[in-house]
Design an enzyme around this catalytic site. Structure first.
Site, PDB file in Angstrom:
ATOM      1  N   GLY A   1     106.449 -71.470 -14.162  1.00  0.00           N
ATOM      2  CA  GLY A   1     107.007 -72.516 -13.294  1.00  0.00           C
ATOM      3  C   GLY A   1     105.944 -73.493 -12.848  1.00  0.00           C
ATOM      4  O   GLY A   1     104.752 -73.315 -13.096  1.00  0.00           O
TER       5      GLY A   1
ATOM      6  N   GLY B   1     103.447 -74.642 -10.778  1.00  0.00           N
ATOM      7  CA  GLY B   1     102.620 -74.068  -9.720  1.00  0.00           C
ATOM      8  C   GLY B   1     101.891 -75.129  -8.927  1.00  0.00           C
ATOM      9  O   GLY B   1     101.395 -74.879  -7.833  1.00  0.00           O
TER      10      GLY B   1
ATOM     11  N   LYS C   1     101.253 -84.193  -9.998  1.00  0.00           N
ATOM     12  CA  LYS C   1     100.528 -82.993 -10.431  1.00  0.00           C
ATOM     13  C   LYS C   1      99.346 -82.813  -9.486  1.00  0.00           C
ATOM     14  O   LYS C   1      98.537 -83.729  -9.344  1.00  0.00           O
ATOM     15  CB  LYS C   1     100.069 -83.206 -11.876  1.00  0.00           C
ATOM     16  CG  LYS C   1      99.633 -81.957 -12.593  1.00  0.00           C
ATOM     17  CD  LYS C   1      99.507 -82.255 -14.085  1.00  0.00           C
ATOM     18  CE  LYS C   1      98.751 -81.175 -14.808  1.00  0.00           C
ATOM     19  NZ  LYS C   1      98.566 -81.521 -16.226  1.00  0.00           N
TER      20      LYS C   1
ATOM     21  N   ASP D   1      96.011 -72.691  -6.089  1.00  0.00           N
ATOM     22  CA  ASP D   1      95.989 -73.483  -4.853  1.00  0.00           C
ATOM     23  C   ASP D   1      96.924 -74.688  -4.896  1.00  0.00           C
ATOM     24  O   ASP D   1      97.043 -75.427  -3.920  1.00  0.00           O
ATOM     25  CB  ASP D   1      94.559 -73.935  -4.526  1.00  0.00           C
ATOM     26  CG  ASP D   1      93.958 -74.803  -5.625  1.00  0.00           C
ATOM     27  OD1 ASP D   1      94.668 -75.100  -6.618  1.00  0.00           O
ATOM     28  OD2 ASP D   1      92.777 -75.179  -5.502  1.00  0.00           O
TER      29      ASP D   1
ATOM     30  N   ARG E   1     102.652 -88.285 -13.175  1.00  0.00           N
ATOM     31  CA  ARG E   1     102.993 -88.222 -14.594  1.00  0.00           C
ATOM     32  C   ARG E   1     104.438 -88.653 -14.785  1.00  0.00           C
ATOM     33  O   ARG E   1     105.306 -88.345 -13.973  1.00  0.00           O
ATOM     34  CB  ARG E   1     102.798 -86.766 -15.016  1.00  0.00           C
ATOM     35  CG  ARG E   1     103.282 -86.403 -16.366  1.00  0.00           C
ATOM     36  CD  ARG E   1     102.611 -85.125 -16.813  1.00  0.00           C
ATOM     37  NE  ARG E   1     103.261 -83.924 -16.297  1.00  0.00           N
ATOM     38  CZ  ARG E   1     102.830 -82.690 -16.558  1.00  0.00           C
ATOM     39  NH1 ARG E   1     101.745 -82.499 -17.283  1.00  0.00           N
ATOM     40  NH2 ARG E   1     103.459 -81.642 -16.077  1.00  0.00           N
TER      41      ARG E   1
ATOM     42  N   ARG F   1     110.589 -77.480 -21.167  1.00  0.00           N
ATOM     43  CA  ARG F   1     109.666 -76.906 -22.143  1.00  0.00           C
ATOM     44  C   ARG F   1     110.340 -75.822 -22.973  1.00  0.00           C
ATOM     45  O   ARG F   1     111.402 -75.315 -22.589  1.00  0.00           O
ATOM     46  CB  ARG F   1     108.471 -76.283 -21.391  1.00  0.00           C
ATOM     47  CG  ARG F   1     107.787 -77.269 -20.456  1.00  0.00           C
ATOM     48  CD  ARG F   1     107.336 -76.603 -19.159  1.00  0.00           C
ATOM     49  NE  ARG F   1     106.941 -77.612 -18.163  1.00  0.00           N
ATOM     50  CZ  ARG F   1     105.715 -78.101 -18.050  1.00  0.00           C
ATOM     51  NH1 ARG F   1     104.757 -77.645 -18.808  1.00  0.00           N
ATOM     52  NH2 ARG F   1     105.459 -79.037 -17.160  1.00  0.00           N
TER      53      ARG F   1
ATOM     54  N   ASP G   1     104.731 -72.898 -22.808  1.00  0.00           N
ATOM     55  CA  ASP G   1     105.058 -73.646 -21.590  1.00  0.00           C
ATOM     56  C   ASP G   1     104.462 -75.044 -21.634  1.00  0.00           C
ATOM     57  O   ASP G   1     104.754 -75.863 -20.757  1.00  0.00           O
ATOM     58  CB  ASP G   1     104.561 -72.900 -20.340  1.00  0.00           C
ATOM     59  CG  ASP G   1     103.093 -72.523 -20.429  1.00  0.00           C
ATOM     60  OD1 ASP G   1     102.709 -71.871 -21.414  1.00  0.00           O
ATOM     61  OD2 ASP G   1     102.322 -72.895 -19.530  1.00  0.00           O
ATOM     62  N   ASN G   2     103.643 -75.320 -22.644  1.00  0.00           N
ATOM     63  CA  ASN G   2     103.058 -76.653 -22.784  1.00  0.00           C
ATOM     64  C   ASN G   2     103.648 -77.388 -23.977  1.00  0.00           C
ATOM     65  O   ASN G   2     103.019 -78.293 -24.533  1.00  0.00           O
ATOM     66  CB  ASN G   2     101.537 -76.553 -22.911  1.00  0.00           C
ATOM     67  CG  ASN G   2     100.883 -76.079 -21.625  1.00  0.00           C
ATOM     68  OD1 ASN G   2     101.461 -76.202 -20.547  1.00  0.00           O
ATOM     69  ND2 ASN G   2      99.695 -75.532 -21.729  1.00  0.00           N
TER      70      ASN G   2
HETATM   71  P1  AMP Z   1      98.496 -75.017 -17.497  1.00  0.00           P
HETATM   72  O1  AMP Z   1      97.493 -74.150 -18.148  1.00  0.00           O
HETATM   73  O2  AMP Z   1      97.895 -76.166 -16.717  1.00  0.00           O
HETATM   74  O3  AMP Z   1      99.560 -75.465 -18.416  1.00  0.00           O
HETATM   75  O4  AMP Z   1      99.176 -74.119 -16.364  1.00  0.00           O
HETATM   76  C1  AMP Z   1      99.783 -72.876 -16.631  1.00  0.00           C
HETATM   77  C2  AMP Z   1     100.521 -72.418 -15.396  1.00  0.00           C
HETATM   78  O5  AMP Z   1      99.635 -72.251 -14.297  1.00  0.00           O
HETATM   79  C3  AMP Z   1     101.609 -73.350 -14.908  1.00  0.00           C
HETATM   80  O6  AMP Z   1     102.639 -72.572 -14.397  1.00  0.00           O
HETATM   81  C4  AMP Z   1     100.911 -74.123 -13.834  1.00  0.00           C
HETATM   82  O7  AMP Z   1     101.811 -74.670 -12.887  1.00  0.00           O
HETATM   83  C5  AMP Z   1     100.043 -73.062 -13.196  1.00  0.00           C
HETATM   84  N1  AMP Z   1      98.862 -73.623 -12.541  1.00  0.00           N
HETATM   85  C6  AMP Z   1      97.817 -74.231 -13.131  1.00  0.00           C
HETATM   86  N2  AMP Z   1      96.920 -74.624 -12.228  1.00  0.00           N
HETATM   87  C7  AMP Z   1      97.381 -74.260 -11.007  1.00  0.00           C
HETATM   88  C8  AMP Z   1      96.911 -74.386  -9.661  1.00  0.00           C
HETATM   89  N3  AMP Z   1      95.743 -74.966  -9.377  1.00  0.00           N
HETATM   90  N4  AMP Z   1      97.680 -73.890  -8.681  1.00  0.00           N
HETATM   91  C9  AMP Z   1      98.847 -73.300  -8.956  1.00  0.00           C
HETATM   92  N5  AMP Z   1      99.346 -73.140 -10.195  1.00  0.00           N
HETATM   93  C10 AMP Z   1      98.637 -73.615 -11.212  1.00  0.00           C
HETATM   94 MG    MG Z   2     101.197 -76.326 -18.442  1.00  0.00          MG
END
Ligand code: AMP
Ligand code: MG
Length: 501
Positions: free
Chosen positions: A99, A101, A122, A134, A185, A192, A261-262
């Site tokens: 989800g 985050g 974001k 965070d 964004r 996804r 998820d990406n």
């Molecule tokens: P990503 O690798 O950026 O595609 O993120 C993978 C997952 O980690 C997604 O669910 C993001 O929302 C969550 N996520 C990445 N960075 C953070 C952050 N600083 N705080 C909370 N969730 C995060």
């Molecule tokens: Mg992602």
């Protein structure tokens, strides 16, 4: 009458004409979430032409107001901020609930072309999906995503866009303390492959069906009338991803984190983390510090794309057919098709790069011959193809200079010219067409790094701004931007990129 007038006045006062369809979907699709407060939002970048394309009424807005809006401090009229639920395979491991985050969807607008677009912050703070994170973003990755996503758009590659970047005035803590930022964004949607996996993992077939109907209505209208709409949807997503990944390959783009998820179902590039463009051509190239086994190396991208689509097909099994064997057969067929769709798209893209307006199967070997010679010579991917455009109308000197072993190019060029002779194009027209398939400027990694360092260490955003300007017209030969065309010097080489999350 009076009420009508008042509505009209209120409408004109609205700076974003939101129409939030995802917010109308029930939990567990999404959960409402307001952006967090920050100390001192400051505008870094605002994409005026994209804002105009979206019909946002922000022409007269002050920098302070823009900073407040794009840091999530002023919630514009009609926004319904929310976090979206999704799952995903991360480096092959399934996580049933990821989800948003740290991303908050403000809402959707219908753009000037009638397309529905998401506007998302974001780094806007924690959400119910933050797990241990965070919810924040650091300035460096925000600037990288801004530059690279705008470059992708300028190449004509389907991608999310950069609308704004602000610094928050608050530190974020990664390996070190860094300035915090929020990135705005724009996407044709943020749905996804992992969104389908989220419902499949919960055995929520009603949710799956609702999601599939939503995706058809939003991204693939017309498919609902097909005999098997969900199979048609799966096939359509496979086709868009095949075309997308072939396009990445043609500009030397390495996404870096092709987790499910990406990967969008719209076929847009999303989530620019440790992504990078290759300098010297090396099919095994990996930049990401977290990709230790090279799972997402340049040459693996098509296979990984297909693997991800197999996970999508798997998630969709319950809605493809009530007979499981029939469903599996349909799913397999759709995923297998990726291979020839990708190969065909690759042949067209790479063929265009060497001047073939309609590459044929037999030309595959010719293209591969050049790539092999480039790999052996460590030739710069972008420079070689751009110099090849010159060779098409005048001399070989520039392209030969890209090869450690110029004789390898000479041998290939004999075959190349024989093939070009068959198409009988005028040299100038041929070179022109090739220049539209071979960028002069790509956002080279060392230049991005330099722009980030200047901003983060010295608060100097001039290199970032200049780079945004440089990548906006990547196919035009602009001598004033020639510093962006050269590969890194030995001490400028960036070996590793980080997601910075
Ligand atoms: P990503 O690798 O950026 O595609 O993120 C993978 C997952 O980690 C997604 O669910 C993001 O929302 C969550 N996520 C990445 N960075 C953070 C952050 N600083 N705080 C909370 N969730 C995060
Ligand atoms: Mg992602």
């Amino acid at each position: 009458m009076t009420t009508d007038v008042r509505t009209a006045v209120e409408e004109t006062r609205r700076i974003f004409s939101f129409d939030n369809s995802y917010a109308r979907l029930p939990a567990p699709f999404q959960l409402p979430q307001r952006p967090a407060m920050v100390s001192a939002p400051k505008l870094i970048a605002f994409n005026r032409s994209l804002a105009a394309e979206l019909g946002l009424d922000l022409e007269g807005a002050s920098e302070e107001r823009l900073a407040a809006i794009f840091a999530g401090q002023e919630l514009v009229d009609g926004a319904q901020p929310l976090a979206m639920a999704y799952a995903g395979h991360q480096f092959g491991q399934f996580v049933p609930q990821l989800g948003d985050g740290r991303a908050i969807l403000l809402g959707e607008v219908i753009d000037r072309k009638g397309q529905r677009r998401d506007i998302q912050l974001k780094g806007g703070g924690q959400t119910p999906f933050s797990r241990r994170g965070d919810g924040r973003a650091a300035l460096g990755p925000v600037l990288r995503e801004y530059i690279v996503s705008e470059a992708m758009a300028a190449f004509g590659i389907p991608t999310t866009r950069a609308l704004a970047a602000v610094t928050t005035g608050d530190p974020v803590y990664r390996e070190t303390m860094l300035p915090g930022a929020v990135f705005t964004r724009v996407a044709s949607s943020h749905i996804r492959v992992g969104t389908f996996q989220f419902f499949a993992a919960r055995s929520d077939h009603e949710g799956l069906r609702r999601l599939a109907d939503y995706v058809i209505a939003r991204h693939y209208p017309g498919l609902e009338a097909q005999e098997k709409p969900y199979l048609a949807l799966l096939r359509a997503i496979v086709a868009r991803q095949a075309a997308l990944i072939a396009h990445w390959m043609a500009v030397g783009f390495i996404h870096g984190v092709m987790n499910t998820d990406n990967m969008t179902v719209s076929g847009e590039t999303i989530d620019f983390g440790p992504c990078a463009f290759m300098d010297a051509y090396d099919p095994a190239k990996v930049f990401s510090s977290i990709d230790q086994n090279g799972r997402y190396a340049y040459r693996n991208q098509p296979a990984v794309g297909q693997w991800n689509l197999a996970r999508l097909a798997e998630a969709m099994l319950p809605i493809l057919d009530s007979d499981i064997d029939a469903a599996v057969e349909m799913a397999n067929g759709a995923v297998i098709d990726f291979a020839h769709l990708y190969q065909t798209a690759w042949l067209q893209r790479m063929g265009a790069k060497i001047g073939l307006s309609n590459a044929e199967e037999a030309d595959r070997a010719l293209i591969e011959g050049l790539l092999d010679a480039m790999a052996q010579s460590g030739a710069d991917f972008t420079l070689t193809f751009r110099a090849l455009c010159d060779a098409a109308e005048s001399e070989d000197a520039a392209v030969r200079a890209c090869f450690a072993d110029p004789a390898a190019f000479d041998a290939w060029a004999v075959l190349w010219r024989e093939r070009l002779a068959r198409d009988a194009q005028m040299p100038a027209a041929l070179a022109d067409a090739m220049r539209r398939a071979n960028p002069y400027i790509i956002p080279r990694n060392h230049r991005i790094e330099q722009a980030i360092v200047a901003a983060v260490a010295n608060g100097d955003f001039a290199p970032f701004e200049r780079m945004v300007e440089a990548v906006a017209k990547p196919y035009e030969t602009r001598d004033s931007f020639s510093e962006y065309t050269t590969p890194p010097l030995a001490d400028e080489v960036v070996l590793r990129t980080f997601c910075g999350t």
